[in-house]
Design a protein around this motif. Structure first.
Motif, short mmCIF file in Angstrom:
data_model
loop_
_atom_site.label_atom_id
_atom_site.label_comp_id
_atom_site.label_asym_id
_atom_site.label_seq_id
_atom_site.Cartn_x
_atom_site.Cartn_y
_atom_site.Cartn_z
N ILE A 19 -13.42 2.33 20.49
CA ILE A 19 -14.74 1.97 19.98
C ILE A 19 -14.65 0.83 18.96
N GLY A 20 -13.47 0.29 18.81
CA GLY A 20 -13.28 -0.67 17.72
C GLY A 20 -13.05 -2.09 18.17
N MET A 21 -13.59 -2.50 19.28
CA MET A 21 -13.43 -3.87 19.74
C MET A 21 -14.29 -4.77 18.86
N MET A 22 -13.71 -5.19 17.74
CA MET A 22 -14.52 -5.82 16.69
C MET A 22 -14.01 -7.20 16.30
N GLY A 23 -13.41 -7.87 17.26
CA GLY A 23 -12.96 -9.22 16.97
C GLY A 23 -11.49 -9.27 16.61
N LYS A 24 -10.93 -10.46 16.64
CA LYS A 24 -9.51 -10.66 16.39
C LYS A 24 -9.12 -10.13 15.03
N GLY A 25 -8.16 -9.23 15.02
CA GLY A 25 -7.66 -8.66 13.76
C GLY A 25 -8.53 -7.57 13.18
N GLY A 26 -9.72 -7.37 13.75
CA GLY A 26 -10.64 -6.38 13.19
C GLY A 26 -10.18 -4.96 13.37
N GLY A 27 -9.26 -4.75 14.31
CA GLY A 27 -8.75 -3.41 14.54
C GLY A 27 -7.64 -2.99 13.61
N ASP A 28 -7.19 -3.88 12.73
CA ASP A 28 -6.08 -3.54 11.83
C ASP A 28 -6.38 -2.30 11.00
N ARG A 29 -7.62 -2.20 10.53
CA ARG A 29 -7.95 -1.08 9.64
C ARG A 29 -7.93 0.27 10.36
N LEU A 30 -7.88 0.24 11.67
CA LEU A 30 -7.87 1.48 12.42
C LEU A 30 -6.50 2.15 12.44
N PHE A 31 -5.52 1.52 11.80
CA PHE A 31 -4.21 2.13 11.65
C PHE A 31 -4.16 3.09 10.47
N TYR A 32 -5.20 3.12 9.63
CA TYR A 32 -5.13 3.85 8.37
C TYR A 32 -6.11 5.02 8.34
N TYR A 33 -5.62 6.16 7.87
CA TYR A 33 -6.44 7.37 7.78
C TYR A 33 -6.26 8.00 6.40
N PRO A 34 -6.78 7.35 5.37
CA PRO A 34 -6.57 7.87 4.01
C PRO A 34 -7.37 9.13 3.73
N ASP A 58 -3.16 -7.64 -7.13
CA ASP A 58 -4.56 -8.06 -7.25
C ASP A 58 -5.36 -7.16 -8.18
N GLY A 59 -4.65 -6.36 -9.00
CA GLY A 59 -5.31 -5.57 -10.02
C GLY A 59 -5.74 -4.18 -9.61
N VAL A 60 -5.49 -3.77 -8.37
CA VAL A 60 -5.86 -2.43 -7.94
C VAL A 60 -4.91 -1.41 -8.58
N LYS A 61 -5.49 -0.38 -9.21
CA LYS A 61 -4.67 0.64 -9.87
C LYS A 61 -4.19 1.65 -8.85
N LEU A 62 -2.87 1.88 -8.85
CA LEU A 62 -2.24 2.78 -7.89
C LEU A 62 -1.68 4.00 -8.60
N HIS A 63 -1.60 5.09 -7.86
CA HIS A 63 -1.09 6.35 -8.41
C HIS A 63 0.14 6.81 -7.62
N GLY A 64 1.05 7.46 -8.34
CA GLY A 64 2.20 8.06 -7.68
C GLY A 64 2.72 9.25 -8.45
N TRP A 65 3.62 9.95 -7.84
CA TRP A 65 4.36 11.03 -8.50
C TRP A 65 5.78 10.54 -8.75
N GLY A 113 -5.46 9.09 -1.87
CA GLY A 113 -5.23 9.95 -3.02
C GLY A 113 -5.96 9.46 -4.26
N ALA A 114 -5.23 9.40 -5.38
CA ALA A 114 -5.82 8.98 -6.65
C ALA A 114 -5.72 7.47 -6.87
N SER A 115 -5.22 6.73 -5.89
CA SER A 115 -5.18 5.28 -6.00
C SER A 115 -6.57 4.70 -5.77
N GLU A 116 -6.86 3.63 -6.48
CA GLU A 116 -8.16 2.98 -6.34
C GLU A 116 -8.16 2.02 -5.16
N GLY A 117 -9.31 1.37 -4.94
CA GLY A 117 -9.39 0.33 -3.94
C GLY A 117 -9.69 0.81 -2.54
N VAL A 118 -9.73 -0.15 -1.62
CA VAL A 118 -10.01 0.11 -0.21
C VAL A 118 -8.82 -0.37 0.60
#
Length: 275
Positions: A19-34, A58-65, A113-118
């Motif tokens: 369902i994701g035929m959304m243009g060149k490179g547009g399917g990249d985000r379909l690899f991620y299931y956060p 780029d300033g996105v705050k990340l979280h880890g253990w 998880g607790a990391s910010e951003g998209v």
């Protein structure tokens, strides 16, 4: 703890790409299931840990253990998990490394998880670089370890920049090509909506000289075929090794046969860290 109950299963892209035929490179985000859930912390299983936060480029705050080694510390392992879930779902992949004497930084990339951003393809490579840099400030010996998608983005990050403290890179059940994986699950047309940027088969050529690469893969991997590991191995420069896990699937390489391959990996790490 069982692998199936404590880790997030890698997701099948078939429906998403259909369902994701959304243009060149547009399917990249379909690899991620956060996911944002944190069903438990290492404390539940008797492990010390600290919540740590650091910024991506780029300033996105990340979280880890940050989980300190039990006993004398041999090195620090930066662990990059697969494409689904948050850090808690991948704890079972790293607690045995803590037991074996390694500090472990288990982190979530943006949107997880607790990391910010998209989440984005470019962003998670920046996040891998940030995690490696954070651990480098706290350790003299580093090992980068990635599972599945985590291995792909770690190779890309290291190919762009790597600290002098980096001694070895381990990738478990990782693919060589994004387009190959898209085609496998959704046919040739899927190649048109997935970009080949940061392909491991290209990034692996930029690995720093002298850093050993270990590729681990199961012959019964139902998600990423063993042929992808062989393709990645053939593309890589020396020094490199391929650990074939006979009968291993996408998530159990270090758990089958009484932990045989886990022991083999720990022996390999000790040899590499002594060099």
């Amino acid at each position: 703890m069982s692998v199936l109950s404590c880790c997030a299963a890698e997701k099948n892209l078939l429906t998403a790409l259909a369902i994701g035929m959304m243009g060149k490179g547009g399917g990249d985000r379909l690899f991620y299931y956060p996911t944002k859930d944190v069903p438990f912390t290492p404390k539940k299983y008797g492990y010390d840990y600290g919540d740590v936060f650091f910024d991506s480029a780029d300033g996105v705050k990340l979280h880890g253990w940050w989980m300190p080694a039990r006993g004398e510390c041999k090195a620090t392992i930066v662990y990059a998990h697969g494409n689904a879930g948050s850090v808690a779902h991948h704890f079972v992949f790293v607690n045995w490394l803590v037991d074996a004497g390694y500090n472990v930084l288990l982190y979530d990339y943006r949107g997880y998880g607790a990391s910010e951003g998209v989440v984005s393809k470019d962003g998670i490579v920046k996040d891998a670089q940030a995690a490696i840099a954070y651990a480098d400030e706290r350790s003299k010996k580093l090992v980068v370890f990635g599972h599945s998608l985590g291995g792909a983005k770690s190779i890309a990050a290291i190919g762009m920049a790597a600290p002098e403290s980096l001694r070895a890179v381990v990738v478990d059940s990782t693919f060589a090509s994004y387009k190959d994986m898209a085609e496998r699950v959704a046919g040739k047309s899927a190649r048109k909506v997935v970009s080949d940027s940061y392909d491991p088969i290209d990034s692996v050529l930029e690995m720093p000289d002298g850093v050993q690469l270990l590729i681990v893969h199961g012959t019964a991997d139902e998600t990423i075929p063993y042929a992808q590991a062989k393709r990645l191995y053939l593309a890589a420069r020396q020094p490199k090794s391929l650990m074939t896990v006979v009968g291993g699937n996408h998530v159990n390489c270090f758990f089958i046969n009484g932990g045989k391959y886990r022991k083999d990996l720990l022996s390999w790490l000790e040899i590499e860290l002594m060099k």
